[in-house]
Scaffold this active site. Structure first.
Site, PDB file in Angstrom:
ATOM      1  N   HIS A 177      39.302 103.703 -11.757  1.00  0.00           N
ATOM      2  CA  HIS A 177      40.322 104.574 -12.372  1.00  0.00           C
ATOM      3  C   HIS A 177      39.836 105.141 -13.696  1.00  0.00           C
ATOM      4  CE1 HIS A 177      43.605 102.395  -9.855  1.00  0.00           C
ATOM      5  NE2 HIS A 177      42.918 103.258  -9.155  1.00  0.00           N
ATOM      6  N   CYS A 237      32.152 119.914 -14.018  1.00  0.00           N
ATOM      7  CA  CYS A 237      30.852 119.337 -13.598  1.00  0.00           C
ATOM      8  C   CYS A 237      30.865 117.822 -13.554  1.00  0.00           C
ATOM      9  CB  CYS A 237      29.754 119.825 -14.545  1.00  0.00           C
ATOM     10  SG  CYS A 237      29.940 119.233 -16.246  1.00  0.00           S
ATOM     11  N   CYS A 240      33.994 122.138 -21.649  1.00  0.00           N
ATOM     12  CA  CYS A 240      32.652 121.572 -21.490  1.00  0.00           C
ATOM     13  C   CYS A 240      31.586 122.511 -22.062  1.00  0.00           C
ATOM     14  CB  CYS A 240      32.401 121.333 -19.995  1.00  0.00           C
ATOM     15  SG  CYS A 240      30.789 120.643 -19.594  1.00  0.00           S
ATOM     16  N   CYS A 274      29.311 123.574 -18.804  1.00  0.00           N
ATOM     17  CA  CYS A 274      29.751 124.452 -17.702  1.00  0.00           C
ATOM     18  C   CYS A 274      31.004 125.239 -18.039  1.00  0.00           C
ATOM     19  CB  CYS A 274      29.984 123.615 -16.431  1.00  0.00           C
ATOM     20  SG  CYS A 274      31.553 122.708 -16.423  1.00  0.00           S
TER      21      CYS A 274
HETATM   22  N1  APR Z   1      46.495  86.589 -14.785  1.00  0.00           N
HETATM   23  C1  APR Z   1      46.357  87.113 -13.534  1.00  0.00           C
HETATM   24  N2  APR Z   1      47.239  87.992 -13.002  1.00  0.00           N
HETATM   25  C2  APR Z   1      48.303  88.327 -13.760  1.00  0.00           C
HETATM   26  C3  APR Z   1      48.521  87.812 -15.058  1.00  0.00           C
HETATM   27  C4  APR Z   1      47.557  86.914 -15.567  1.00  0.00           C
HETATM   28  N3  APR Z   1      47.685  86.364 -16.793  1.00  0.00           N
HETATM   29  N4  APR Z   1      49.679  88.361 -15.540  1.00  0.00           N
HETATM   30  C5  APR Z   1      50.157  89.170 -14.574  1.00  0.00           C
HETATM   31  N5  APR Z   1      49.343  89.151 -13.506  1.00  0.00           N
HETATM   32  C6  APR Z   1      49.456  89.873 -12.233  1.00  0.00           C
HETATM   33  C7  APR Z   1      50.846  90.254 -11.820  1.00  0.00           C
HETATM   34  O1  APR Z   1      51.454  89.178 -11.100  1.00  0.00           O
HETATM   35  C8  APR Z   1      50.571  91.464 -10.924  1.00  0.00           C
HETATM   36  O2  APR Z   1      50.351  91.044  -9.589  1.00  0.00           O
HETATM   37  O3  APR Z   1      48.772  91.100 -12.402  1.00  0.00           O
HETATM   38  C9  APR Z   1      49.291  92.058 -11.488  1.00  0.00           C
HETATM   39  C10 APR Z   1      49.487  93.356 -12.221  1.00  0.00           C
HETATM   40  O4  APR Z   1      49.904  94.326 -11.277  1.00  0.00           O
HETATM   41  P1  APR Z   1      50.026  95.843 -11.749  1.00  0.00           P
HETATM   42  O5  APR Z   1      50.742  95.907 -13.061  1.00  0.00           O
HETATM   43  O6  APR Z   1      50.559  96.604 -10.586  1.00  0.00           O
HETATM   44  O7  APR Z   1      48.534  96.265 -12.066  1.00  0.00           O
HETATM   45  P2  APR Z   1      47.438  96.818 -11.051  1.00  0.00           P
HETATM   46  O8  APR Z   1      47.490  96.094  -9.763  1.00  0.00           O
HETATM   47  O9  APR Z   1      46.144  96.797 -11.795  1.00  0.00           O
HETATM   48  O10 APR Z   1      47.890  98.345 -10.842  1.00  0.00           O
HETATM   49  C11 APR Z   1      46.995  99.168 -10.134  1.00  0.00           C
HETATM   50  O11 APR Z   1      48.331 101.078 -10.769  1.00  0.00           O
HETATM   51  O12 APR Z   1      49.476 102.430 -12.238  1.00  0.00           O
HETATM   52  C12 APR Z   1      48.263 102.202 -11.638  1.00  0.00           C
HETATM   53  O13 APR Z   1      46.292 102.952 -12.603  1.00  0.00           O
HETATM   54  C13 APR Z   1      47.209 101.918 -12.660  1.00  0.00           C
HETATM   55  O14 APR Z   1      45.172 100.689 -12.297  1.00  0.00           O
HETATM   56  C14 APR Z   1      46.587 100.620 -12.191  1.00  0.00           C
HETATM   57  C15 APR Z   1      47.023 100.538 -10.743  1.00  0.00           C
END
Ligand code: APR
Length: 262
Positions: A130, A141, A159, A162
């Site tokens: 991401h 580019c 840029c 480009c």
């Molecule tokens: N250790 C491990 N996991 C944890 C902890 C911790 N201390 N605290 C929270 N979590 C878990 C939560 O239970 C949840 O399952 O981390 C997860 C976070 O989920 P999201 O907030 O949905 O994050 P992510 O899965 O990275 O989201 C994916 O969504 O909005 C987009 O671009 C954004 O990269 C992101 C993508």
């Protein structure tokens, strides 16, 4: 939990090509809020629209004007995330993953996080699916460059090579993942025989598909998360807990196994 950690250590030491897929939960213990679940940014402010990239493309100048305003004005998700990431340091979970790589037990990290903490923790092969919020990227580019020190005067920035419009490197909702990055991630997923899922809800594609694709070709899946997720059902081993606690314990158990067999 110890039994699960021992099973996971067995998978990692027995694997030829183990990789990690990480999400926002890994950086929670660095003070960066997750997106979903209790206290998540989207939980508090609502998830951005899947039209975000189209809105940017339609009027990049207005997008940049709004962005720079939001970065400087409290009480919005941009401001909150920027403040948290600016203050963040790698935590014990990031460091444990870097040490697993140094020990030859983890070949790469695919991260959904844009905070750059894996690199600062010492991980070498990090695929930032991401993007990275510390970089800018040309839409024309694809050239990436550090944001720090880049003079953002004219809006939108363009840029020098480009003439294309420059955006933040962070991939927006509705924006295609840069092709070279996606191809590199898919190659790692296809090659791995073990995948360590850390701190991801499995809510966003294509990353959420990676464990399922890996499992299809026989890879073992380990999940580290305090809560069940969309991916828990696909995991061979589920270690319930915080990454900052679990990953150092997993590193230790893995190293003990390696020492026993030496
Ligand atoms: N250790 C491990 N996991 C944890 C902890 C911790 N201390 N605290 C929270 N979590 C878990 C939560 O239970 C949840 O399952 O981390 C997860 C976070 O989920 P999201 O907030 O949905 O994050 P992510 O899965 O990275 O989201 C994916 O969504 O909005 C987009 O671009 C954004 O990269 C992101 C993508």
């Amino acid at each position: 939990m110890n039994e699960a950690i021992e099973r996971a250590a067995g998978i990692l030491t027995g694997a030829e090509y183990a990789i990690a897929l990480t999400g926002a939960g890994l950086s929670v213990e660095s003070g960066i809020p997750s997106f979903r679940g209790p206290g998540g940014l989207w939980t508090r402010y609502g998830q951005p629209s899947n039209l975000s990239y189209r809105v940017f493309s339609r009027d990049p100048q207005e997008w940049w004007e709004n962005r720079l305003r939001d970065e400087a004005t409290p009480d919005n998700p941009t401001y909150d995330l920027k403040a948290a990431v600016d203050a963040a340091e790698p935590n014990a979970g990031h460091i444990a993953l870097a040490e697993l790589e140094s020990a030859g037990l983890l070949k790469s990290v695919i991260t959904q996080n844009v905070d750059g903490l894996h690199g600062r923790a010492g991980s070498g092969k990090v695929l930032e699916i991401h993007g990275n919020r510390n970089y800018l990227r040309c839409v024309g580019c694809g050239k990436r460059q550090p944001r720090e020190g880049y003079p953002i005067t004219d809006l939108p920035p363009t840029c020098a090579e480009c003439g294309g419009v420059i955006k933040l490197d962070t991939v927006m909702f509705g924006e295609p993942i840069p092709a070279t990055t996606l191809a590199a991630c898919v190659a790692e997923v296809q090659r791995c025989d073990a995948m360590l899922l850390v701190g991801t809800s499995g809510a966003v594609n294509p990353a959420a598909q990676f464990p399922l694709v890996a499992r299809e070709h026989g890879a073992h899946i380990i999940e580290v998360n305090p809560m069940p997720t969309e991916l828990t059902g696909a995991a061979d081993v589920v270690i319930t807990g915080a990454a900052g606690d679990i990953l150092p314990a997993l590193l230790s158990a893995t190293k003990n196994r390696v020492n026993e067999t030496d």
